[in-house]
Design an enzyme around this catalytic site. Structure first.
Site, short mmCIF file in Angstrom:
data_model
loop_
_atom_site.label_atom_id
_atom_site.label_comp_id
_atom_site.label_asym_id
_atom_site.label_seq_id
_atom_site.Cartn_x
_atom_site.Cartn_y
_atom_site.Cartn_z
N ASP A 59 -17.28 -3.19 8.53
CA ASP A 59 -16.30 -3.74 7.81
C ASP A 59 -17.08 -3.98 6.32
O ASP A 59 -18.34 -4.45 6.16
CB ASP A 59 -16.47 -5.22 8.29
CG ASP A 59 -15.56 -6.44 7.56
OD1 ASP A 59 -15.21 -5.92 6.35
OD2 ASP A 59 -15.57 -7.49 7.82
N ASN A 86 -12.20 4.63 1.69
CA ASN A 86 -10.66 4.49 1.69
C ASN A 86 -10.30 3.13 1.83
O ASN A 86 -9.37 2.56 1.25
CB ASN A 86 -10.11 5.29 2.92
CG ASN A 86 -8.76 5.06 3.17
OD1 ASN A 86 -7.95 5.30 2.12
ND2 ASN A 86 -8.48 4.39 4.24
N TYR A 163 -6.24 -6.21 -8.60
CA TYR A 163 -6.12 -4.81 -8.32
C TYR A 163 -6.50 -4.00 -9.32
O TYR A 163 -7.59 -3.10 -9.15
CB TYR A 163 -4.88 -4.75 -7.57
CG TYR A 163 -4.89 -3.29 -7.06
CD1 TYR A 163 -5.40 -2.98 -5.84
CD2 TYR A 163 -4.00 -2.25 -7.54
CE1 TYR A 163 -5.57 -1.90 -5.12
CE2 TYR A 163 -3.95 -1.07 -7.00
CZ TYR A 163 -4.74 -0.82 -5.54
OH TYR A 163 -4.67 0.25 -5.02
N LYS A 167 -10.23 -1.32 -9.46
CA LYS A 167 -9.80 0.02 -9.51
C LYS A 167 -10.37 0.55 -10.84
O LYS A 167 -10.98 1.72 -10.66
CB LYS A 167 -8.21 0.48 -9.21
CG LYS A 167 -7.97 0.17 -7.61
CD LYS A 167 -8.76 0.72 -6.60
CE LYS A 167 -8.40 0.56 -5.15
NZ LYS A 167 -9.11 1.33 -4.15
N THR A 198 3.52 2.47 2.47
CA THR A 198 2.72 1.98 3.48
C THR A 198 2.95 0.33 3.62
O THR A 198 3.39 -0.16 2.87
CB THR A 198 1.28 2.64 3.17
OG1 THR A 198 0.73 1.70 1.88
CG2 THR A 198 0.93 3.87 2.89
#
Length: 245
Positions: A59, A86, A163, A167, A198
Protein backbone atom coordinates in the site's frame (compact mmCIF):
# COMPACT_ATOMS: atom_id res chain seq x y z
CA UNK A 1 14.77 -13.90 -16.24
CA UNK A 2 14.33 -10.19 -15.49
CA UNK A 3 12.17 -9.16 -12.55
CA UNK A 4 9.61 -6.38 -12.26
CA UNK A 5 7.52 -4.94 -9.44
CA UNK A 6 4.31 -3.19 -10.46
CA UNK A 7 2.30 -1.28 -7.86
CA UNK A 8 -1.48 -1.17 -8.13
CA UNK A 9 -1.39 -4.14 -10.48
CA UNK A 10 -4.41 -6.19 -9.43
CA UNK A 11 -6.65 -4.60 -12.09
CA UNK A 12 -6.88 -2.42 -15.16
CA UNK A 13 -3.70 -1.03 -16.77
CA UNK A 14 -1.41 -2.39 -14.05
CA UNK A 15 -2.83 -5.87 -14.45
CA UNK A 16 -2.54 -5.78 -18.24
CA UNK A 17 1.03 -4.50 -17.92
CA UNK A 18 1.79 -7.53 -15.75
CA UNK A 19 0.26 -9.80 -18.38
CA UNK A 20 2.26 -8.28 -21.23
CA UNK A 21 5.54 -8.39 -19.32
CA UNK A 22 4.91 -12.03 -18.44
CA UNK A 23 4.39 -12.68 -22.13
CA UNK A 24 7.75 -10.99 -22.70
CA UNK A 25 9.51 -13.38 -20.34
CA UNK A 26 9.68 -11.26 -17.18
CA UNK A 27 9.11 -12.52 -13.65
CA UNK A 28 6.38 -10.30 -12.20
CA UNK A 29 5.84 -9.29 -8.61
CA UNK A 30 2.26 -8.09 -8.74
CA UNK A 31 1.74 -5.34 -6.20
CA UNK A 32 -1.65 -4.84 -4.58
CA UNK A 33 -2.69 -3.17 -1.35
CA UNK A 34 -5.40 -5.82 -0.85
CA UNK A 35 -3.80 -9.28 -0.45
CA UNK A 36 -6.96 -11.10 -1.56
CA UNK A 37 -7.32 -9.05 -4.75
CA UNK A 38 -3.63 -9.50 -5.45
CA UNK A 39 -3.91 -13.26 -5.14
CA UNK A 40 -7.02 -13.31 -7.34
CA UNK A 41 -5.13 -11.38 -10.03
CA UNK A 42 -2.21 -13.80 -9.84
CA UNK A 43 -4.56 -16.77 -10.04
CA UNK A 44 -6.14 -15.28 -13.16
CA UNK A 45 -2.77 -14.89 -14.87
CA UNK A 46 -1.71 -18.39 -13.93
CA UNK A 47 -4.97 -19.74 -15.34
CA UNK A 48 -3.86 -18.23 -18.64
CA UNK A 49 -0.62 -20.20 -18.50
CA UNK A 50 1.46 -17.27 -17.22
CA UNK A 51 3.21 -18.88 -14.27
CA UNK A 52 6.12 -16.52 -13.44
CA UNK A 53 4.13 -14.25 -11.17
CA UNK A 54 3.48 -13.86 -7.47
CA UNK A 55 1.68 -11.28 -5.34
CA UNK A 56 3.30 -8.65 -3.17
CA UNK A 57 1.18 -6.73 -0.69
CA UNK A 58 2.07 -3.04 -0.90
CA UNK A 59 0.00 0.00 0.00
CA UNK A 60 1.95 3.01 -1.23
CA UNK A 61 0.05 5.27 1.19
CA UNK A 62 1.53 3.34 4.12
CA UNK A 63 5.28 3.57 4.85
CA UNK A 64 5.14 0.42 6.98
CA UNK A 65 3.55 -1.49 4.11
CA UNK A 66 6.25 -0.28 1.70
CA UNK A 67 8.95 -1.33 4.15
CA UNK A 68 7.36 -4.75 4.63
CA UNK A 69 7.07 -5.21 0.86
CA UNK A 70 10.75 -4.38 0.46
CA UNK A 71 11.67 -6.93 3.11
CA UNK A 72 9.48 -9.56 1.47
CA UNK A 73 10.88 -8.94 -1.99
CA UNK A 74 14.44 -8.92 -0.64
CA UNK A 75 13.90 -12.46 0.61
CA UNK A 76 12.62 -13.61 -2.77
CA UNK A 77 15.17 -11.93 -5.04
CA UNK A 78 18.49 -10.12 -4.80
CA UNK A 79 17.89 -8.15 -7.98
CA UNK A 80 14.99 -6.02 -9.21
CA UNK A 81 15.26 -4.99 -12.86
CA UNK A 82 12.16 -2.84 -13.24
CA UNK A 83 9.98 -0.77 -10.92
CA UNK A 84 6.70 0.48 -12.35
CA UNK A 85 5.08 3.04 -10.06
CA UNK A 86 1.55 2.54 -11.33
CA UNK A 87 -0.67 3.00 -8.25
CA UNK A 88 -2.58 6.27 -8.39
CA UNK A 89 -5.87 7.98 -7.59
CA UNK A 90 -7.82 10.87 -9.08
CA UNK A 91 -9.34 12.18 -5.87
CA UNK A 92 -12.72 12.50 -7.53
CA UNK A 93 -14.08 15.31 -9.66
CA UNK A 94 -14.82 18.19 -9.76
CA UNK A 95 -11.82 19.59 -7.92
CA UNK A 96 -11.29 23.31 -8.28
CA UNK A 97 -8.35 25.33 -7.03
CA UNK A 98 -10.52 27.40 -4.70
CA UNK A 99 -13.02 24.84 -3.47
CA UNK A 100 -11.19 21.51 -3.30
CA UNK A 101 -10.77 20.44 0.31
CA UNK A 102 -7.16 20.49 1.47
CA UNK A 103 -7.59 16.93 2.69
CA UNK A 104 -8.27 15.90 -0.91
CA UNK A 105 -5.01 17.51 -1.99
CA UNK A 106 -3.15 15.66 0.75
CA UNK A 107 -4.75 12.32 -0.12
CA UNK A 108 -3.98 12.61 -3.84
CA UNK A 109 -0.41 13.73 -3.24
CA UNK A 110 0.07 10.94 -0.70
CA UNK A 111 -0.60 8.32 -3.36
CA UNK A 112 0.52 9.98 -6.59
CA UNK A 113 3.72 11.61 -5.35
CA UNK A 114 4.83 10.66 -1.86
CA UNK A 115 3.98 7.00 -2.41
CA UNK A 116 6.10 6.95 -5.56
CA UNK A 117 9.01 8.61 -3.78
CA UNK A 118 8.92 6.26 -0.79
CA UNK A 119 8.54 3.18 -2.98
CA UNK A 120 11.41 4.24 -5.25
CA UNK A 121 13.69 4.97 -2.32
CA UNK A 122 12.79 1.67 -0.67
CA UNK A 123 13.58 -0.49 -3.71
CA UNK A 124 16.44 1.40 -5.31
CA UNK A 125 19.05 -0.81 -3.65
CA UNK A 126 17.63 -3.88 -5.39
CA UNK A 127 17.44 -1.95 -8.67
CA UNK A 128 21.12 -1.02 -8.35
CA UNK A 129 21.95 -4.74 -8.53
CA UNK A 130 20.47 -4.91 -12.05
CA UNK A 131 22.61 -4.46 -15.15
CA UNK A 132 19.78 -2.54 -16.84
CA UNK A 133 17.54 -1.01 -14.16
CA UNK A 134 14.38 0.75 -15.28
CA UNK A 135 11.97 3.01 -13.38
CA UNK A 136 8.63 3.86 -14.97
CA UNK A 137 6.53 6.52 -13.26
CA UNK A 138 2.96 6.38 -14.54
CA UNK A 139 1.87 9.95 -15.04
CA UNK A 140 -0.89 11.66 -17.02
CA UNK A 141 -1.01 13.93 -20.03
CA UNK A 142 -2.76 16.32 -17.64
CA UNK A 143 0.58 16.73 -15.86
CA UNK A 144 1.94 18.92 -18.67
CA UNK A 145 2.15 22.53 -17.49
CA UNK A 146 3.10 23.67 -20.97
CA UNK A 147 -0.05 22.26 -22.52
CA UNK A 148 -2.26 23.48 -19.68
CA UNK A 149 -1.27 26.99 -20.76
CA UNK A 150 -2.16 26.33 -24.42
CA UNK A 151 -5.82 27.20 -25.17
CA UNK A 152 -5.65 25.11 -28.36
CA UNK A 153 -4.85 21.90 -26.44
CA UNK A 154 -7.70 19.39 -26.59
CA UNK A 155 -7.69 18.95 -22.79
CA UNK A 156 -7.22 22.64 -22.00
CA UNK A 157 -10.45 22.87 -20.03
CA UNK A 158 -9.77 19.71 -17.98
CA UNK A 159 -8.30 21.36 -14.90
CA UNK A 160 -8.46 19.03 -11.91
CA UNK A 161 -6.57 21.00 -9.28
CA UNK A 162 -5.46 18.10 -7.06
CA UNK A 163 -4.80 15.49 -9.74
CA UNK A 164 -3.08 17.84 -12.18
CA UNK A 165 -0.82 19.27 -9.48
CA UNK A 166 0.12 15.80 -8.22
CA UNK A 167 1.08 14.55 -11.67
CA UNK A 168 3.01 17.74 -12.48
CA UNK A 169 4.91 17.22 -9.23
CA UNK A 170 5.53 13.57 -10.14
CA UNK A 171 6.93 14.72 -13.48
CA UNK A 172 9.28 17.10 -11.67
CA UNK A 173 10.44 14.30 -9.39
CA UNK A 174 11.06 12.10 -12.43
CA UNK A 175 13.26 14.77 -14.00
CA UNK A 176 15.36 15.12 -10.86
CA UNK A 177 15.62 11.36 -10.34
CA UNK A 178 16.71 10.80 -13.93
CA UNK A 179 19.29 13.57 -13.57
CA UNK A 180 20.74 12.08 -10.40
CA UNK A 181 21.03 8.66 -12.09
CA UNK A 182 22.21 10.01 -15.46
CA UNK A 183 25.70 8.47 -15.25
CA UNK A 184 24.41 5.00 -14.36
CA UNK A 185 22.65 2.24 -16.35
CA UNK A 186 19.27 3.45 -15.03
CA UNK A 187 16.56 4.61 -17.42
CA UNK A 188 13.98 6.72 -15.58
CA UNK A 189 10.94 7.96 -17.47
CA UNK A 190 7.41 9.26 -16.96
CA UNK A 191 4.76 7.56 -19.10
CA UNK A 192 1.25 8.76 -19.84
CA UNK A 193 -0.86 5.68 -20.66
CA UNK A 194 -3.39 7.93 -22.40
CA UNK A 195 -7.06 8.63 -21.84
CA UNK A 196 -8.06 5.01 -21.37
CA UNK A 197 -11.44 3.46 -20.58
CA UNK A 198 -11.01 2.21 -17.00
CA UNK A 199 -12.72 2.36 -13.61
CA UNK A 200 -10.48 5.36 -12.93
CA UNK A 201 -12.56 7.56 -15.27
CA UNK A 202 -15.84 5.59 -15.27
CA UNK A 203 -14.79 4.05 -18.60
CA UNK A 204 -15.11 7.38 -20.39
CA UNK A 205 -11.76 7.27 -22.19
CA UNK A 206 -11.45 6.25 -25.86
CA UNK A 207 -8.21 4.31 -25.40
CA UNK A 208 -7.92 0.58 -24.69
CA UNK A 209 -6.24 -1.02 -21.71
CA UNK A 210 -3.92 -3.20 -23.87
CA UNK A 211 -2.67 -0.14 -25.76
CA UNK A 212 -2.15 1.78 -22.53
CA UNK A 213 -0.23 -1.09 -20.96
CA UNK A 214 1.92 -1.44 -24.08
CA UNK A 215 3.19 2.11 -23.51
CA UNK A 216 4.36 1.19 -20.01
CA UNK A 217 5.93 -2.02 -21.27
CA UNK A 218 7.85 -0.11 -23.94
CA UNK A 219 9.46 2.12 -21.30
CA UNK A 220 10.08 -0.82 -18.97
CA UNK A 221 11.95 -2.77 -21.63
CA UNK A 222 14.14 0.00 -23.05
CA UNK A 223 17.54 -1.14 -24.24
CA UNK A 224 20.86 0.37 -23.10
CA UNK A 225 20.64 3.05 -25.79
CA UNK A 226 17.11 4.07 -24.81
CA UNK A 227 16.23 7.55 -23.53
CA UNK A 228 16.03 8.63 -19.91
CA UNK A 229 14.39 11.63 -18.30
CA UNK A 230 11.57 11.75 -20.85
CA UNK A 231 7.82 12.34 -20.63
CA UNK A 232 6.28 9.82 -23.03
CA UNK A 233 2.75 10.53 -24.22
CA UNK A 234 1.30 9.29 -27.49
CA UNK A 235 -1.87 11.16 -26.53
CA UNK A 236 -0.19 14.56 -26.14
CA UNK A 237 2.27 14.04 -28.99
CA UNK A 238 1.08 11.38 -31.45
CA UNK A 239 3.85 12.21 -33.94
CA UNK A 240 6.87 11.97 -31.63
CA UNK A 241 5.52 10.31 -28.48
CA UNK A 242 7.41 12.90 -26.39
CA UNK A 243 5.19 15.31 -24.47
CA UNK A 244 6.23 18.81 -23.43
CA UNK A 245 6.64 19.08 -19.71
Amino acid sequence: MKTVLITGANKSIGFETARQLLQNGYYVYLGSRDPQKGQQAVDQLKSEGLKSVEPITIDVDNPDSIKAARETLGIRTAVLDVLINNAGISGGFPQTALDANIDMFRQVFETNLFGVIETTQAFVDLLRQSQEPRIVNVTSGLGSLTLHNDPSWKYYHVKGACYTASKAALNAYTIVLAYELRNTPFKVNAVDPGYTATDFNHHSGPGTVPDAAARLVKAATLGPDGPTGQFFSDDNAPDTGISPW
